[in-house]
Design a protein around this motif. Structure first.
Motif, PDB file in Angstrom:
ATOM      1  N   LYS A  80      74.073 -11.735  19.942  1.00  0.00           N
ATOM      2  CA  LYS A  80      74.591 -10.702  20.841  1.00  0.00           C
ATOM      3  C   LYS A  80      75.833 -10.059  20.220  1.00  0.00           C
ATOM      4  O   LYS A  80      76.573 -10.688  19.462  1.00  0.00           O
ATOM      5  N   GLU A  81      76.055  -8.796  20.603  1.00  0.00           N
ATOM      6  CA  GLU A  81      77.246  -8.090  20.148  1.00  0.00           C
ATOM      7  C   GLU A  81      78.494  -8.745  20.725  1.00  0.00           C
ATOM      8  O   GLU A  81      78.411  -9.482  21.731  1.00  0.00           O
ATOM      9  N   ILE A  82      79.628  -8.487  20.103  1.00  0.00           N
ATOM     10  CA  ILE A  82      80.898  -8.996  20.620  1.00  0.00           C
ATOM     11  C   ILE A  82      81.077  -8.516  22.068  1.00  0.00           C
ATOM     12  O   ILE A  82      80.707  -7.395  22.413  1.00  0.00           O
ATOM     13  N   ASN A  83      81.621  -9.377  22.896  1.00  0.00           N
ATOM     14  CA  ASN A  83      81.867  -9.049  24.299  1.00  0.00           C
ATOM     15  C   ASN A  83      83.284  -8.505  24.418  1.00  0.00           C
ATOM     16  O   ASN A  83      84.253  -9.217  24.143  1.00  0.00           O
ATOM     17  N   PHE A  84      83.406  -7.258  24.823  1.00  0.00           N
ATOM     18  CA  PHE A  84      84.720  -6.628  24.958  1.00  0.00           C
ATOM     19  C   PHE A  84      85.353  -6.869  26.324  1.00  0.00           C
ATOM     20  O   PHE A  84      86.421  -6.327  26.621  1.00  0.00           O
ATOM     21  N   GLY A  85      84.714  -7.665  27.167  1.00  0.00           N
ATOM     22  CA  GLY A  85      85.307  -8.030  28.456  1.00  0.00           C
ATOM     23  C   GLY A  85      85.664  -6.815  29.291  1.00  0.00           C
ATOM     24  O   GLY A  85      84.844  -5.919  29.486  1.00  0.00           O
ATOM     25  N   ASP A  86      86.913  -6.771  29.766  1.00  0.00           N
ATOM     26  CA  ASP A  86      87.361  -5.669  30.621  1.00  0.00           C
ATOM     27  C   ASP A  86      87.420  -4.334  29.883  1.00  0.00           C
ATOM     28  O   ASP A  86      87.571  -3.285  30.512  1.00  0.00           O
ATOM     29  N   PHE A  87      87.327  -4.364  28.553  1.00  0.00           N
ATOM     30  CA  PHE A  87      87.346  -3.123  27.768  1.00  0.00           C
ATOM     31  C   PHE A  87      85.968  -2.444  27.732  1.00  0.00           C
ATOM     32  O   PHE A  87      85.836  -1.323  27.284  1.00  0.00           O
ATOM     33  N   GLU A  88      84.936  -3.147  28.207  1.00  0.00           N
ATOM     34  CA  GLU A  88      83.576  -2.626  28.152  1.00  0.00           C
ATOM     35  C   GLU A  88      83.452  -1.294  28.896  1.00  0.00           C
ATOM     36  O   GLU A  88      83.958  -1.140  30.009  1.00  0.00           O
ATOM     37  N   GLY A  89      82.766  -0.347  28.262  1.00  0.00           N
ATOM     38  CA  GLY A  89      82.469   0.926  28.889  1.00  0.00           C
ATOM     39  C   GLY A  89      83.619   1.912  28.899  1.00  0.00           C
ATOM     40  O   GLY A  89      83.533   2.961  29.539  1.00  0.00           O
ATOM     41  N   LYS A  90      84.692   1.602  28.175  1.00  0.00           N
ATOM     42  CA  LYS A  90      85.861   2.473  28.155  1.00  0.00           C
ATOM     43  C   LYS A  90      86.101   2.999  26.735  1.00  0.00           C
ATOM     44  O   LYS A  90      85.861   2.298  25.760  1.00  0.00           O
TER      45      LYS A  90
END
Length: 195
Positions: A80-90
């Protein structure tokens, strides 16, 4: 062993130019077309199996490029790709406004910084490294990995000795196809082809 690395085709989120790893989005029309072009490049290659990140964009890409009904497909969480957490979709501009202190920390220590609720590049490296160590002990002649840009760059880094400073030294466009060879106990990058 020939390890074919395929990045998924262009997705809905690629168009938005946001940080996304955990967002589970589909291919767009361009991504489907890219997959069809790669299918021609892979025609006639007899893969013993495929390992694929369990996301829509990678599974859709595999479905397009795979012409074998007998191919054994393994869903692999470590791809899986790195998880950007709260940064996702921004976008980066949005992050600078919402998380200015975190962005400064990220800029100063990109390898170890962990976005809130996400993971660091060091954590990404460790999970990809554990997968690669297992893979090279398998008895495959040709294996296909369908995954993400961050994972592919991490594999390149692993092949070159594990120095994460090399991570940004490679491009990785949608539907890029690379071949890693494992011969006589050595890994090397044999080729990287843009779709």
């Amino acid at each position: 062993m020939d390890i074919y690395l395929l990045r998924h085709g262009k997705s809905e989120e690629n168009e938005k130019n946001t940080y996304y790893g955990a967002i589970d989005c589909s291919l767009n029309d361009e991504g489907i077309n890219q997959g069809n072009r790669v299918k021609e490049k892979l025609r006639g290659i007899d893969f013993q199996c495929a390992y694929v990140s369990p996301t829509k964009r990678t599974l859709e890409t595999l479905h397009i490029v795979n012409s074998s009904k007998e191919l054994v497909v393994n869903l692999e969480e470590r791809l899986k790709e790195i998880n950007f957490g709260d940064f996702e979709g921004k976008s980066y501009g949005e992050l600078l406004k919402l998380y200015p202190s975190e962005c400064e920390l990220w800029k100063n220590d990109w390898k170890d910084f962990t976005p809130p609720g996400g993971e660091s590049y060091v954590q990404l490296y460790k999970r990809v490294e554990s997968f690669m160590k297992e893979l090279i002990n398998k008895d495959y002649e040709k294996v296909l990995l369908v995954t993400h840009s961050g994972v592919i760059r991490t594999i390149y880094t692993y092949v070159l000795g594990g120095n994460l400073d090399l991570f940004w030294g490679f491009g990785c466009k949608n539907c890029d196809l690379a071949i890693i060879k494992y011969e006589y106990g050595n890994l090397y990058i044999d080729s990287i082809t843009h779709c």
